[in-house]
Design a protein around this motif. Sequence first.
Motif, short mmCIF file in Angstrom:
data_model
loop_
_atom_site.label_atom_id
_atom_site.label_comp_id
_atom_site.label_asym_id
_atom_site.label_seq_id
_atom_site.Cartn_x
_atom_site.Cartn_y
_atom_site.Cartn_z
N ILE A 103 0.87 -1.18 0.00
CA ILE A 103 0.00 0.00 0.00
C ILE A 103 0.90 1.23 0.00
O ILE A 103 1.75 1.38 0.88
CB ILE A 103 -0.91 0.01 1.25
N THR A 104 0.75 2.07 -1.01
CA THR A 104 1.56 3.28 -1.12
C THR A 104 0.65 4.49 -1.03
O THR A 104 -0.40 4.53 -1.67
CB THR A 104 2.33 3.31 -2.46
N VAL A 105 1.06 5.48 -0.22
CA VAL A 105 0.33 6.74 -0.16
C VAL A 105 1.31 7.85 -0.53
O VAL A 105 2.46 7.87 -0.07
CB VAL A 105 -0.35 6.97 1.22
N THR A 117 -2.84 10.28 -3.06
CA THR A 117 -3.05 9.12 -3.93
C THR A 117 -2.72 7.85 -3.16
O THR A 117 -1.63 7.72 -2.62
CB THR A 117 -2.17 9.20 -5.19
N TRP A 118 -3.68 6.95 -3.11
CA TRP A 118 -3.52 5.63 -2.49
C TRP A 118 -3.41 4.61 -3.60
O TRP A 118 -4.26 4.56 -4.49
CB TRP A 118 -4.74 5.29 -1.63
N THR A 119 -2.38 3.79 -3.56
CA THR A 119 -2.19 2.72 -4.54
C THR A 119 -2.06 1.40 -3.79
O THR A 119 -1.27 1.31 -2.84
CB THR A 119 -0.91 2.96 -5.38
N LEU A 136 -9.76 0.13 -0.36
CA LEU A 136 -9.54 1.39 -1.06
C LEU A 136 -10.56 2.43 -0.61
O LEU A 136 -10.20 3.59 -0.36
CB LEU A 136 -9.60 1.18 -2.57
N PHE A 139 -9.54 3.84 2.68
CA PHE A 139 -8.49 4.86 2.58
C PHE A 139 -9.05 6.20 2.11
O PHE A 139 -8.62 7.25 2.57
CB PHE A 139 -7.36 4.41 1.66
N THR A 143 -8.91 9.50 4.47
CA THR A 143 -8.33 10.77 4.02
C THR A 143 -9.28 11.93 4.30
O THR A 143 -8.87 12.96 4.83
CB THR A 143 -8.00 10.69 2.51
#
Length: 152
Positions: A103-105, A117-119, A136, A139, A143
Motif C-alpha cells: 500500500i503506497t500513499v 493518492t492511495w495505490t 480502497l 483509505f 483521508t
Amino acid sequence: MAAVLPCKIIAQVAFKAGGDVFHHLVANKPQHLTKATPSKIQACDLHQGNYGTNGSIIQWTYTVDGKVQTAKQALQDIDEKKQQIAYKMLEGDLMELYKSMLITVHVETKGGVDFVTWTIDYELLKEDNPHPISLLNFFIELTTDIEAHIFG
C-alpha cells in the motif's frame, strides 16, 4: 488453476488541509490517527524501529465494513521530498485473501491543489477472492476524515 496476476487499484483524493500536514501525520505520527479517525483506526503499535523510518514494523487495528481487523506492516520507500510512504503487508487478516500487498500513499500538488493518492498493489491468493475495493474505500474515507479532523 490459472496463474494469479499482479493487480493494482488507485484512488486520488483532493486534500484541502495541506498535503505536507497529511504526509507528516501518516509517515511520522500514525499513532495519532486513532484520535483523528477512531471509528476506522483503533490502534497503531510500533513493533520494531521508529515511526517514519524505513524497515520499521507497525501493527494496525482497524475497522473495515464493520469488521475489526489487524495488519502488521513494514515501512518502506519513505521519501520526504516526494511525500510518499509504502506499507508492505507482513501478516494480518488481509493475508488470508492476498498473496502479497503493498500500500503506497503519495501526496502531490497539481494546479495549487494537494492530492493524496492511495495505490494498492496486490496478488490474489485465489482467483475468486475479492479485490480490495473495500480497503480502497476505507483509505478514501480515512483521508476525508483526517482532513475534517485537521480543520476541526
